[in-house]
Scaffold this active site. Structure first.
Site, PDB file in Angstrom:
ATOM      1  N   HIS A   1       5.168   0.847  -9.434  1.00 14.51           N
ATOM      2  CA  HIS A   1       4.383   1.862  -8.728  1.00 14.51           C
ATOM      3  C   HIS A   1       3.948   2.973  -9.677  1.00 14.51           C
ATOM      4  O   HIS A   1       4.702   3.374 -10.571  1.00 14.51           O
ATOM      5  CB  HIS A   1       5.189   2.469  -7.587  1.00 14.51           C
ATOM      6  CG  HIS A   1       5.507   1.503  -6.492  1.00 14.51           C
ATOM      7  ND1 HIS A   1       5.947   1.913  -5.265  1.00 14.51           N
ATOM      8  CD2 HIS A   1       5.448   0.142  -6.439  1.00 14.51           C
ATOM      9  CE1 HIS A   1       6.137   0.858  -4.493  1.00 14.51           C
ATOM     10  NE2 HIS A   1       5.855  -0.225  -5.182  1.00 14.51           N
TER      11      HIS A   1
ATOM     12  N   CYS B   1       9.666   5.802  -5.103  1.00 14.95           N
ATOM     13  CA  CYS B   1       8.947   6.753  -5.948  1.00 14.95           C
ATOM     14  C   CYS B   1       9.377   8.188  -5.678  1.00 14.95           C
ATOM     15  O   CYS B   1       9.459   8.998  -6.603  1.00 14.95           O
ATOM     16  CB  CYS B   1       7.447   6.592  -5.743  1.00 14.95           C
ATOM     17  SG  CYS B   1       6.845   4.993  -6.330  1.00 14.95           S
TER      18      CYS B   1
ATOM     19  N   CYS C   1       6.439   6.290  -1.900  1.00 14.81           N
ATOM     20  CA  CYS C   1       7.390   5.540  -1.092  1.00 14.81           C
ATOM     21  C   CYS C   1       8.800   6.073  -1.382  1.00 14.81           C
ATOM     22  O   CYS C   1       8.980   6.948  -2.230  1.00 14.81           O
ATOM     23  CB  CYS C   1       7.300   4.053  -1.420  1.00 14.81           C
ATOM     24  SG  CYS C   1       7.931   3.623  -3.074  1.00 14.81           S
TER      25      CYS C   1
ATOM     26  N   GLU D   1       3.639   6.182  -9.285  1.00 15.11           N
ATOM     27  CA  GLU D   1       4.482   7.382  -9.276  1.00 15.11           C
ATOM     28  C   GLU D   1       5.784   7.165 -10.042  1.00 15.11           C
ATOM     29  O   GLU D   1       6.230   8.047 -10.784  1.00 15.11           O
ATOM     30  CB  GLU D   1       4.814   7.796  -7.826  1.00 15.11           C
ATOM     31  CG  GLU D   1       3.608   8.016  -6.960  1.00 15.11           C
ATOM     32  CD  GLU D   1       3.162   6.763  -6.210  1.00 15.11           C
ATOM     33  OE1 GLU D   1       2.485   6.925  -5.186  1.00 15.11           O
ATOM     34  OE2 GLU D   1       3.481   5.626  -6.637  1.00 15.11           O
TER      35      GLU D   1
END
Length: 156
Positions: A53, A86, A83, A55
């Protein structure tokens, strides 16, 4: 210093670039206390699968590069709400502020039950609320939803 919306538009651009490179359409960047973009990343699904991800990529990189005291003054800007993975990465890195464009629940509406992005319907605010240090959160930004959603159209 730019506005949150201006930084979010940069994250949206990184999300588009991420998609064009064969990854999921997510982008994130870290803004320093003086307003400089210190680091950016798109999603790296093609290489890292479900843990690539944007992030988390940013949080992991800046945790190696900067002290938590400095990161507390910084802002993680991301096209879509972090999420739980993250949000945890941003928390553990020491990042003080998170700004996101589209909510996790809205993302879930876009992705449905696509196995490449099985969203967890929990807000990053809920993750940060059970932590032992404050993380400021700003988002979503409804005025940018159309731009963000456009990067996801036809992908899921």
């Amino acid at each position: 210093m730019k506005s949150d919306a201006e930084y979010l538009r940069l994250a949206i651009e990184f999300a588009r670039e991420s998609r064009e490179s064969g990854n999921h359409p997510f982008g994130a960047l870290l803004v320093g206390p003086e307003g400089d973009v210190l680091l950016s990343s798109g999603n790296t699904y093609a290489r890292d699968r479900g843990v690539g991800h944007a992030e988390s990529n940013v949080a992991r990189a800046v945790a190696k590069k900067f002290d938590p005291e400095f990161l507390q003054q910084c802002m993680l800007v991301t096209s879509v709400e972090p999420c739980c993975m993250c949000a945890g990465a941003a928390y553990w890195a020491g990042i003080g502020t998170v700004v996101f464009g589209l909510s996790e629940s809205r993302l879930g509406e876009l992705t449905g039950d696509n196995p490449k992005n099985l969203t967890l319907d929990i807000s990053c605010r809920d993750i940060f609320a059970v932590g032992r240090r404050d993380v400021e959160v700003r988002g979503p930004f409804p005025e940018l939803e159309e731009e963000i959603v456009k990067a996801h159209e036809g992908f899921w």
